[in-house]
Design a protein around this motif. Sequence first.
Motif, PDB file in Angstrom:
ATOM      1  N   ILE A 177      25.976  88.981  12.813  1.00 57.41           N
ATOM      2  CA  ILE A 177      25.052  90.000  12.310  1.00 57.41           C
ATOM      3  C   ILE A 177      24.119  90.491  13.414  1.00 57.41           C
ATOM      4  O   ILE A 177      23.974  91.700  13.650  1.00 57.41           O
ATOM      5  CB  ILE A 177      24.217  89.441  11.139  1.00 57.41           C
ATOM      6  CG1 ILE A 177      25.111  89.076   9.948  1.00 57.41           C
ATOM      7  CG2 ILE A 177      23.143  90.446  10.717  1.00 57.41           C
ATOM      8  CD1 ILE A 177      25.749  90.229   9.240  1.00 57.41           C
ATOM      9  N   MET A 178      23.478  89.571  14.113  1.00 51.26           N
ATOM     10  CA  MET A 178      22.459  89.940  15.090  1.00 51.26           C
ATOM     11  C   MET A 178      23.023  90.754  16.245  1.00 51.26           C
ATOM     12  O   MET A 178      22.315  91.568  16.845  1.00 51.26           O
ATOM     13  CB  MET A 178      21.769  88.684  15.627  1.00 51.26           C
ATOM     14  CG  MET A 178      20.967  87.923  14.590  1.00 51.26           C
ATOM     15  SD  MET A 178      19.596  88.866  13.873  1.00 51.26           S
ATOM     16  CE  MET A 178      18.449  88.903  15.240  1.00 51.26           C
ATOM     17  N   THR A 199      32.688  95.753   9.253  1.00 55.00           N
ATOM     18  CA  THR A 199      32.871  94.877   8.094  1.00 55.00           C
ATOM     19  C   THR A 199      32.978  93.422   8.554  1.00 55.00           C
ATOM     20  O   THR A 199      33.672  93.106   9.517  1.00 55.00           O
ATOM     21  CB  THR A 199      34.140  95.238   7.305  1.00 55.00           C
ATOM     22  OG1 THR A 199      35.246  95.397   8.221  1.00 55.00           O
ATOM     23  CG2 THR A 199      33.943  96.526   6.535  1.00 55.00           C
ATOM     24  N   ILE A 200      32.252  92.557   7.836  1.00 51.48           N
ATOM     25  CA  ILE A 200      32.253  91.120   8.112  1.00 51.48           C
ATOM     26  C   ILE A 200      32.519  90.403   6.787  1.00 51.48           C
ATOM     27  O   ILE A 200      31.893  90.715   5.778  1.00 51.48           O
ATOM     28  CB  ILE A 200      30.903  90.652   8.683  1.00 51.48           C
ATOM     29  CG1 ILE A 200      30.555  91.428   9.955  1.00 51.48           C
ATOM     30  CG2 ILE A 200      30.924  89.152   8.961  1.00 51.48           C
ATOM     31  CD1 ILE A 200      29.162  91.142  10.482  1.00 51.48           C
ATOM     32  N   ILE A 260      39.688  94.218   7.978  1.00 48.93           N
ATOM     33  CA  ILE A 260      38.324  93.717   8.194  1.00 48.93           C
ATOM     34  C   ILE A 260      38.102  93.464   9.688  1.00 48.93           C
ATOM     35  O   ILE A 260      38.973  92.937  10.381  1.00 48.93           O
ATOM     36  CB  ILE A 260      38.094  92.424   7.385  1.00 48.93           C
ATOM     37  CG1 ILE A 260      38.208  92.719   5.876  1.00 48.93           C
ATOM     38  CG2 ILE A 260      36.750  91.801   7.718  1.00 48.93           C
ATOM     39  CD1 ILE A 260      37.195  93.702   5.341  1.00 48.93           C
ATOM     40  N   ASP A 261      36.907  93.821  10.183  1.00 48.50           N
ATOM     41  CA  ASP A 261      36.616  93.694  11.613  1.00 48.50           C
ATOM     42  C   ASP A 261      36.359  92.257  12.046  1.00 48.50           C
ATOM     43  O   ASP A 261      36.907  91.803  13.047  1.00 48.50           O
ATOM     44  CB  ASP A 261      35.389  94.554  11.969  1.00 48.50           C
ATOM     45  CG  ASP A 261      35.641  96.033  11.751  1.00 48.50           C
ATOM     46  OD1 ASP A 261      36.660  96.530  12.264  1.00 48.50           O
ATOM     47  OD2 ASP A 261      34.827  96.686  11.071  1.00 48.50           O
ATOM     48  N   LEU A 262      35.499  91.553  11.323  1.00 53.15           N
ATOM     49  CA  LEU A 262      35.126  90.186  11.695  1.00 53.15           C
ATOM     50  C   LEU A 262      35.320  89.262  10.504  1.00 53.15           C
ATOM     51  O   LEU A 262      34.808  89.520   9.415  1.00 53.15           O
ATOM     52  CB  LEU A 262      33.664  90.129  12.153  1.00 53.15           C
ATOM     53  CG  LEU A 262      33.346  90.780  13.503  1.00 53.15           C
ATOM     54  CD1 LEU A 262      31.826  90.889  13.697  1.00 53.15           C
ATOM     55  CD2 LEU A 262      33.963  89.984  14.649  1.00 53.15           C
ATOM     56  N   GLY A 277      38.038  88.155  15.612  1.00 56.59           N
ATOM     57  CA  GLY A 277      38.025  89.611  15.649  1.00 56.59           C
ATOM     58  C   GLY A 277      38.639  90.115  16.940  1.00 56.59           C
ATOM     59  O   GLY A 277      39.411  89.406  17.606  1.00 56.59           O
ATOM     60  N   SER A 278      38.276  91.326  17.332  1.00 57.27           N
ATOM     61  CA  SER A 278      38.817  91.912  18.554  1.00 57.27           C
ATOM     62  C   SER A 278      38.186  91.271  19.783  1.00 57.27           C
ATOM     63  O   SER A 278      37.074  90.754  19.735  1.00 57.27           O
ATOM     64  CB  SER A 278      38.556  93.418  18.577  1.00 57.27           C
ATOM     65  OG  SER A 278      37.161  93.675  18.752  1.00 57.27           O
TER      66      SER A 278
END
Length: 386
Positions: free
Chosen positions: A90-91, A176-177, A195-197, A219-220
Amino acid sequence: MDISYILNELGEDRSQYFNAVSPPIVQTSNFAFDTFEELRNAFANEESAFLYSRGKNPTVDILSKKLAALDGAEDALVFNSGASAIYCSIMANVKSGDHIISIKKPYSWATRLFDNVLTRFGVETTYIDGTKIENFHEAIRPETKIIYLETPNTLTYEIQDLAAVSQLAKSLDIITIVDNSYCTPIYQKPHDFGIDLSLQSGTKYLGGHSDVLAGVLTGSKEMLKKIFNEQLLNTGSGISPFNAWLILRGLRTLPMRLEHISKSTLKVIDYLKKHPKIEKLIFPFDENFPQLELARKQMKGACGLFTIIIKATSHHQIERFTYSLKHFLVAVSWGGHESLILPQAGGLSPEDFDPTIERHRMVRIYIGFEDPEYLISDFEQALEVL
Protein backbone atom coordinates in the motif's frame (compact mmCIF):
# COMPACT_ATOMS: atom_id res chain seq x y z
CA MET A 1 5.18 -24.87 -14.85
CA ASP A 2 4.53 -28.15 -13.07
CA ILE A 3 3.86 -27.80 -9.35
CA SER A 4 6.10 -30.77 -8.54
CA TYR A 5 8.98 -29.02 -10.28
CA ILE A 6 8.27 -25.76 -8.46
CA LEU A 7 8.15 -27.31 -5.00
CA ASN A 8 11.04 -29.73 -5.36
CA GLU A 9 13.48 -28.31 -7.91
CA LEU A 10 12.98 -24.69 -8.94
CA GLY A 11 15.75 -22.40 -7.68
CA GLU A 12 17.69 -25.25 -6.08
CA ASP A 13 21.15 -25.35 -7.67
CA ARG A 14 22.55 -28.03 -5.38
CA SER A 15 25.99 -27.88 -7.00
CA GLN A 16 26.36 -24.49 -5.30
CA TYR A 17 25.97 -25.96 -1.82
CA PHE A 18 27.77 -29.31 -1.69
CA ASN A 19 24.90 -31.22 -3.39
CA ALA A 20 22.88 -30.99 -0.19
CA VAL A 21 19.29 -32.15 -0.75
CA SER A 22 17.88 -29.41 1.48
CA PRO A 23 18.98 -25.83 0.76
CA PRO A 24 21.22 -24.31 3.43
CA ILE A 25 20.24 -21.52 5.77
CA VAL A 26 22.66 -18.79 4.68
CA GLN A 27 22.73 -17.11 8.07
CA THR A 28 24.85 -14.08 7.25
CA SER A 29 24.25 -10.37 7.58
CA ASN A 30 26.42 -9.26 4.65
CA PHE A 31 28.44 -10.46 1.65
CA ALA A 32 32.02 -9.81 0.49
CA PHE A 33 33.15 -8.67 -2.98
CA ASP A 34 36.23 -9.57 -5.02
CA THR A 35 36.25 -6.45 -7.21
CA PHE A 36 35.13 -2.82 -7.15
CA GLU A 37 32.96 -3.55 -10.18
CA GLU A 38 31.02 -6.20 -8.29
CA LEU A 39 30.60 -3.82 -5.35
CA ARG A 40 29.39 -0.98 -7.60
CA ASN A 41 26.87 -3.26 -9.30
CA ALA A 42 25.54 -4.45 -5.95
CA PHE A 43 25.06 -0.88 -4.72
CA ALA A 44 23.33 0.07 -7.98
CA ASN A 45 21.05 -2.99 -8.15
CA GLU A 46 20.50 -4.28 -4.64
CA GLU A 47 17.25 -5.97 -5.69
CA SER A 48 19.28 -8.43 -7.81
CA ALA A 49 22.55 -8.72 -5.86
CA PHE A 50 23.60 -10.20 -2.54
CA LEU A 51 24.86 -7.17 -0.61
CA TYR A 52 23.15 -7.21 2.79
CA SER A 53 20.60 -9.72 4.08
CA ARG A 54 18.12 -7.01 4.94
CA GLY A 55 17.52 -7.09 1.18
CA LYS A 56 18.48 -10.23 -0.75
CA ASN A 57 19.72 -13.46 0.76
CA PRO A 58 20.36 -16.82 -1.01
CA THR A 59 17.91 -18.81 1.13
CA VAL A 60 15.23 -16.17 0.70
CA ASP A 61 15.97 -16.03 -3.03
CA ILE A 62 15.19 -19.72 -3.50
CA LEU A 63 11.90 -19.24 -1.67
CA SER A 64 11.03 -16.14 -3.72
CA LYS A 65 11.47 -18.02 -7.00
CA LYS A 66 9.13 -20.78 -5.87
CA LEU A 67 6.46 -18.39 -4.56
CA ALA A 68 6.47 -16.34 -7.76
CA ALA A 69 6.07 -19.49 -9.85
CA LEU A 70 3.26 -20.81 -7.65
CA ASP A 71 1.34 -17.57 -8.20
CA GLY A 72 2.16 -17.41 -11.92
CA ALA A 73 3.88 -14.05 -11.31
CA GLU A 74 7.11 -12.50 -12.55
CA ASP A 75 8.57 -12.01 -9.10
CA ALA A 76 7.93 -12.32 -5.36
CA LEU A 77 8.99 -10.55 -2.18
CA VAL A 78 8.94 -12.31 1.18
CA PHE A 79 8.32 -10.31 4.36
CA ASN A 80 8.56 -11.00 8.08
CA SER A 81 4.75 -11.08 8.37
CA GLY A 82 1.59 -10.74 6.32
CA ALA A 83 1.00 -7.32 7.88
CA SER A 84 4.34 -6.15 6.46
CA ALA A 85 3.33 -7.31 2.99
CA ILE A 86 0.11 -5.32 3.27
CA TYR A 87 1.88 -2.24 4.60
CA CYS A 88 4.59 -2.16 1.94
CA SER A 89 2.28 -2.88 -0.99
CA ILE A 90 0.00 0.00 0.00
CA MET A 91 2.60 2.55 1.09
CA ALA A 92 4.61 2.17 -2.12
CA ASN A 93 1.60 3.12 -4.22
CA VAL A 94 -0.06 6.11 -2.53
CA LYS A 95 0.81 9.71 -1.77
CA SER A 96 -0.91 12.54 0.07
CA GLY A 97 -4.35 13.26 -1.36
CA ASP A 98 -4.86 9.82 -2.89
CA HIS A 99 -7.90 7.61 -2.39
CA ILE A 100 -8.25 3.87 -1.72
CA ILE A 101 -11.27 1.63 -2.20
CA SER A 102 -11.33 -1.35 0.17
CA ILE A 103 -13.81 -4.10 0.82
CA LYS A 104 -15.59 -3.84 4.17
CA LYS A 105 -13.93 -5.36 7.22
CA PRO A 106 -10.60 -6.47 5.71
CA TYR A 107 -7.91 -8.03 7.88
CA SER A 108 -7.58 -5.94 11.05
CA TRP A 109 -4.07 -4.66 10.32
CA ALA A 110 -5.15 -3.50 6.88
CA THR A 111 -7.96 -1.57 8.56
CA ARG A 112 -5.54 0.01 11.04
CA LEU A 113 -3.24 1.04 8.21
CA PHE A 114 -6.13 2.66 6.34
CA ASP A 115 -7.74 4.32 9.37
CA ASN A 116 -4.85 5.13 11.73
CA VAL A 117 -1.76 5.60 9.55
CA LEU A 118 -2.79 6.78 6.09
CA THR A 119 -5.25 9.36 7.41
CA ARG A 120 -2.30 11.23 8.96
CA PHE A 121 -0.97 11.76 5.44
CA GLY A 122 -4.22 12.76 3.78
CA VAL A 123 -5.00 9.39 2.18
CA GLU A 124 -8.68 8.47 2.45
CA THR A 125 -10.24 5.01 2.27
CA THR A 126 -13.80 4.16 1.22
CA TYR A 127 -15.12 0.80 2.42
CA ILE A 128 -17.66 -0.96 0.21
CA ASP A 129 -19.61 -4.18 -0.13
CA GLY A 130 -17.32 -5.93 -2.59
CA THR A 131 -19.84 -8.55 -3.65
CA LYS A 132 -21.36 -6.14 -6.21
CA ILE A 133 -19.23 -4.71 -9.01
CA GLU A 134 -21.44 -1.62 -9.23
CA ASN A 135 -20.25 -0.60 -5.77
CA PHE A 136 -16.71 -0.30 -7.12
CA HIS A 137 -17.95 1.86 -10.01
CA GLU A 138 -19.78 4.17 -7.62
CA ALA A 139 -16.84 4.52 -5.19
CA ILE A 140 -14.19 5.45 -7.76
CA ARG A 141 -12.89 9.02 -7.73
CA PRO A 142 -10.36 10.80 -9.95
CA GLU A 143 -7.81 10.42 -7.13
CA THR A 144 -8.42 6.67 -6.57
CA LYS A 145 -5.10 4.83 -6.81
CA ILE A 146 -5.72 1.42 -5.21
CA ILE A 147 -8.54 -1.11 -4.99
CA TYR A 148 -7.88 -3.44 -2.05
CA LEU A 149 -9.56 -6.86 -2.02
CA GLU A 150 -9.70 -9.89 0.26
CA THR A 151 -11.41 -12.86 -1.30
CA PRO A 152 -12.73 -14.72 0.54
CA ASN A 153 -12.46 -12.88 3.83
CA THR A 154 -11.87 -15.02 6.90
CA LEU A 155 -15.09 -14.84 8.87
CA THR A 156 -18.10 -14.52 6.57
CA TYR A 157 -16.22 -15.38 3.33
CA GLU A 158 -17.64 -12.77 0.96
CA ILE A 159 -16.04 -12.97 -2.48
CA GLN A 160 -15.18 -10.33 -5.06
CA ASP A 161 -15.29 -10.94 -8.80
CA LEU A 162 -11.57 -10.65 -9.52
CA ALA A 163 -11.87 -10.50 -13.31
CA ALA A 164 -14.55 -7.81 -13.25
CA VAL A 165 -12.73 -5.66 -10.67
CA SER A 166 -9.45 -6.03 -12.53
CA GLN A 167 -11.01 -5.03 -15.83
CA LEU A 168 -12.54 -1.93 -14.27
CA ALA A 169 -9.31 -0.96 -12.50
CA LYS A 170 -7.10 -1.38 -15.57
CA SER A 171 -9.38 0.86 -17.61
CA LEU A 172 -8.69 3.65 -15.11
CA ASP A 173 -5.03 2.87 -14.30
CA ILE A 174 -5.89 1.83 -10.73
CA ILE A 175 -3.70 -0.75 -8.95
CA THR A 176 -5.46 -3.85 -7.63
CA ILE A 177 -4.21 -5.69 -4.54
CA VAL A 178 -5.78 -8.87 -3.17
CA ASP A 179 -5.21 -10.77 0.07
CA ASN A 180 -5.18 -14.41 -1.05
CA SER A 181 -4.38 -15.93 2.37
CA TYR A 182 -7.56 -18.00 2.52
CA CYS A 183 -6.94 -19.91 -0.70
CA THR A 184 -3.17 -19.84 -1.26
CA PRO A 185 -1.96 -20.13 -4.89
CA ILE A 186 -2.95 -23.81 -4.82
CA TYR A 187 -6.66 -22.94 -4.75
CA GLN A 188 -6.74 -19.47 -6.32
CA LYS A 189 -4.41 -17.54 -8.64
CA PRO A 190 -5.40 -13.85 -8.65
CA HIS A 191 -2.92 -12.92 -11.39
CA ASP A 192 -4.82 -15.20 -13.79
CA PHE A 193 -7.75 -12.80 -13.39
CA GLY A 194 -5.64 -9.69 -14.01
CA ILE A 195 -4.88 -8.64 -10.41
CA ASP A 196 -1.68 -6.58 -10.08
CA LEU A 197 -0.47 -7.61 -6.62
CA SER A 198 -1.35 -10.78 -4.75
CA LEU A 199 -0.40 -11.10 -1.09
CA GLN A 200 -0.82 -13.76 1.53
CA SER A 201 0.16 -14.63 5.05
CA GLY A 202 2.84 -17.29 4.76
CA THR A 203 2.27 -17.86 8.48
CA LYS A 204 -0.80 -19.88 7.56
CA TYR A 205 -0.82 -22.75 5.06
CA LEU A 206 2.57 -22.08 3.46
CA GLY A 207 4.44 -22.65 6.72
CA GLY A 208 1.88 -25.15 7.89
CA HIS A 209 3.31 -25.90 11.33
CA SER A 210 2.43 -22.80 13.42
CA ASP A 211 6.11 -22.04 14.00
CA VAL A 212 6.93 -19.19 11.60
CA LEU A 213 5.71 -15.71 10.64
CA ALA A 214 5.90 -14.65 6.98
CA GLY A 215 4.20 -12.55 4.33
CA VAL A 216 4.31 -12.92 0.55
CA LEU A 217 3.76 -10.38 -2.21
CA THR A 218 3.82 -11.31 -5.91
CA GLY A 219 3.50 -9.23 -9.06
CA SER A 220 5.50 -7.74 -11.91
CA LYS A 221 9.26 -7.28 -11.66
CA GLU A 222 8.84 -3.54 -12.18
CA MET A 223 6.32 -3.14 -9.35
CA LEU A 224 8.21 -5.37 -6.91
CA LYS A 225 11.51 -3.59 -7.63
CA LYS A 226 9.79 -0.36 -6.62
CA ILE A 227 8.39 -1.89 -3.42
CA PHE A 228 11.73 -3.53 -2.59
CA ASN A 229 13.69 -0.28 -2.88
CA GLU A 230 11.15 2.13 -1.41
CA GLN A 231 9.51 0.06 1.31
CA LEU A 232 11.10 -3.29 2.14
CA LEU A 233 14.62 -1.91 2.53
CA ASN A 234 13.49 1.18 4.44
CA THR A 235 11.30 -0.72 6.89
CA GLY A 236 13.68 -3.66 7.28
CA SER A 237 10.69 -5.96 6.97
CA GLY A 238 12.23 -8.77 4.94
CA ILE A 239 12.07 -12.32 6.23
CA SER A 240 15.04 -13.87 8.06
CA PRO A 241 16.98 -16.71 6.36
CA PHE A 242 15.90 -19.21 9.02
CA ASN A 243 12.21 -18.37 8.66
CA ALA A 244 12.54 -18.51 4.87
CA TRP A 245 13.97 -22.02 5.27
CA LEU A 246 10.98 -23.01 7.42
CA ILE A 247 8.59 -21.83 4.69
CA LEU A 248 10.62 -23.77 2.11
CA ARG A 249 10.17 -26.86 4.27
CA GLY A 250 6.45 -26.21 4.52
CA LEU A 251 6.04 -25.84 0.76
CA ARG A 252 7.19 -29.43 0.17
CA THR A 253 3.98 -30.80 1.68
CA LEU A 254 1.59 -27.93 0.88
CA PRO A 255 -0.63 -29.69 -1.72
CA MET A 256 -1.07 -32.87 0.32
CA ARG A 257 -1.76 -30.92 3.51
CA LEU A 258 -4.44 -28.84 1.80
CA GLU A 259 -6.00 -31.94 0.27
CA HIS A 260 -6.16 -33.73 3.63
CA ILE A 261 -7.55 -30.68 5.45
CA SER A 262 -10.15 -30.08 2.73
CA LYS A 263 -11.47 -33.64 2.90
CA SER A 264 -11.64 -33.57 6.70
CA THR A 265 -13.38 -30.18 6.67
CA LEU A 266 -16.16 -31.41 4.41
CA LYS A 267 -16.88 -34.30 6.77
CA VAL A 268 -17.00 -32.03 9.81
CA ILE A 269 -19.21 -29.52 7.97
CA ASP A 270 -21.62 -32.27 6.95
CA TYR A 271 -22.05 -33.19 10.62
CA LEU A 272 -22.42 -29.63 11.93
CA LYS A 273 -24.95 -28.56 9.27
CA LYS A 274 -27.36 -31.20 10.52
CA HIS A 275 -26.98 -30.40 14.21
CA PRO A 276 -30.07 -28.74 15.77
CA LYS A 277 -27.94 -26.35 17.85
CA ILE A 278 -26.22 -24.87 14.79
CA GLU A 279 -28.32 -22.10 13.28
CA LYS A 280 -26.17 -21.52 10.21
CA LEU A 281 -22.87 -22.57 8.66
CA ILE A 282 -20.83 -20.32 6.34
CA PHE A 283 -18.37 -21.89 3.90
CA PRO A 284 -17.59 -20.79 0.31
CA PHE A 285 -18.24 -24.21 -1.22
CA ASP A 286 -21.39 -24.97 0.75
CA GLU A 287 -24.50 -25.43 -1.39
CA ASN A 288 -26.26 -22.62 0.52
CA PHE A 289 -23.44 -20.09 0.14
CA PRO A 290 -24.88 -17.11 -1.78
CA GLN A 291 -21.81 -16.72 -4.01
CA LEU A 292 -21.23 -20.42 -4.68
CA GLU A 293 -21.13 -19.98 -8.47
CA LEU A 294 -18.44 -17.29 -8.27
CA ALA A 295 -16.50 -19.34 -5.71
CA ARG A 296 -16.39 -22.29 -8.09
CA LYS A 297 -15.34 -20.00 -10.94
CA GLN A 298 -12.39 -18.45 -9.11
CA MET A 299 -11.36 -21.08 -6.56
CA LYS A 300 -10.28 -24.69 -6.89
CA GLY A 301 -10.95 -25.40 -3.23
CA ALA A 302 -11.82 -23.85 0.13
CA CYS A 303 -9.78 -25.89 2.63
CA GLY A 304 -10.17 -25.73 6.43
CA LEU A 305 -11.72 -22.45 7.56
CA PHE A 306 -15.48 -21.96 8.10
CA THR A 307 -17.86 -20.25 10.51
CA ILE A 308 -20.83 -21.54 12.48
CA ILE A 309 -23.57 -19.49 14.11
CA ILE A 310 -24.65 -21.10 17.36
CA LYS A 311 -28.13 -21.05 18.81
CA ALA A 312 -27.21 -19.37 22.08
CA THR A 313 -28.85 -16.76 24.26
CA SER A 314 -25.93 -15.79 26.49
CA HIS A 315 -22.22 -15.02 26.43
CA HIS A 316 -21.73 -17.73 29.06
CA GLN A 317 -23.22 -20.41 26.81
CA ILE A 318 -20.73 -19.72 24.03
CA GLU A 319 -17.83 -19.62 26.48
CA ARG A 320 -18.93 -22.92 28.01
CA PHE A 321 -19.25 -24.53 24.57
CA THR A 322 -15.82 -23.22 23.52
CA TYR A 323 -13.97 -24.59 26.51
CA SER A 324 -15.86 -27.86 26.50
CA LEU A 325 -14.05 -28.72 23.27
CA LYS A 326 -11.09 -30.87 24.22
CA HIS A 327 -9.27 -31.04 20.88
CA PHE A 328 -9.56 -27.43 19.64
CA LEU A 329 -7.29 -24.63 20.80
CA VAL A 330 -8.73 -21.15 21.33
CA ALA A 331 -6.39 -19.07 19.19
CA VAL A 332 -6.13 -16.74 16.21
CA SER A 333 -4.61 -17.65 12.83
CA TRP A 334 -5.03 -20.97 11.01
CA GLY A 335 -3.22 -23.24 8.56
CA GLY A 336 -1.18 -25.30 11.01
CA HIS A 337 -1.43 -28.88 12.24
CA GLU A 338 -3.78 -28.03 15.12
CA SER A 339 -7.53 -27.42 14.97
CA LEU A 340 -8.62 -24.03 16.27
CA ILE A 341 -11.72 -22.18 17.44
CA LEU A 342 -12.22 -18.42 17.61
CA PRO A 343 -15.60 -17.18 18.93
CA GLN A 344 -16.54 -13.59 18.15
CA ALA A 345 -18.00 -13.42 21.66
CA GLY A 346 -14.48 -13.84 23.01
CA GLY A 347 -13.79 -10.22 22.11
CA LEU A 348 -16.91 -8.99 23.91
CA SER A 349 -17.69 -8.48 27.55
CA PRO A 350 -20.77 -10.38 28.82
CA GLU A 351 -22.62 -7.05 29.14
CA ASP A 352 -22.01 -6.19 25.47
CA PHE A 353 -23.14 -9.56 24.14
CA ASP A 354 -26.42 -9.35 22.24
CA PRO A 355 -27.89 -12.66 21.01
CA THR A 356 -30.02 -10.83 18.43
CA ILE A 357 -26.81 -9.77 16.65
CA GLU A 358 -25.81 -12.70 14.47
CA ARG A 359 -22.14 -11.78 14.46
CA HIS A 360 -21.97 -12.11 18.26
CA ARG A 361 -22.88 -15.78 17.93
CA MET A 362 -20.37 -16.51 15.17
CA VAL A 363 -17.63 -19.02 15.91
CA ARG A 364 -14.81 -19.46 13.43
CA ILE A 365 -13.50 -23.02 13.11
CA TYR A 366 -10.25 -24.24 11.59
CA ILE A 367 -9.81 -27.94 10.87
CA GLY A 368 -6.23 -29.19 11.19
CA PHE A 369 -4.61 -32.56 10.58
CA GLU A 370 -6.62 -34.56 13.12
CA ASP A 371 -8.91 -37.36 12.02
CA PRO A 372 -12.36 -35.88 11.23
CA GLU A 373 -14.23 -38.46 13.32
CA TYR A 374 -12.04 -37.49 16.28
CA LEU A 375 -13.11 -33.86 15.87
CA ILE A 376 -16.77 -34.69 15.23
CA SER A 377 -16.98 -36.62 18.49
CA ASP A 378 -15.51 -33.61 20.26
CA PHE A 379 -18.15 -31.32 18.75
CA GLU A 380 -20.84 -33.78 19.72
CA GLN A 381 -20.01 -33.73 23.43
CA ALA A 382 -19.44 -29.94 23.50
CA LEU A 383 -22.75 -29.20 21.79
CA GLU A 384 -24.49 -31.36 24.38
CA VAL A 385 -23.06 -29.07 27.07
CA LEU A 386 -24.37 -26.07 25.15
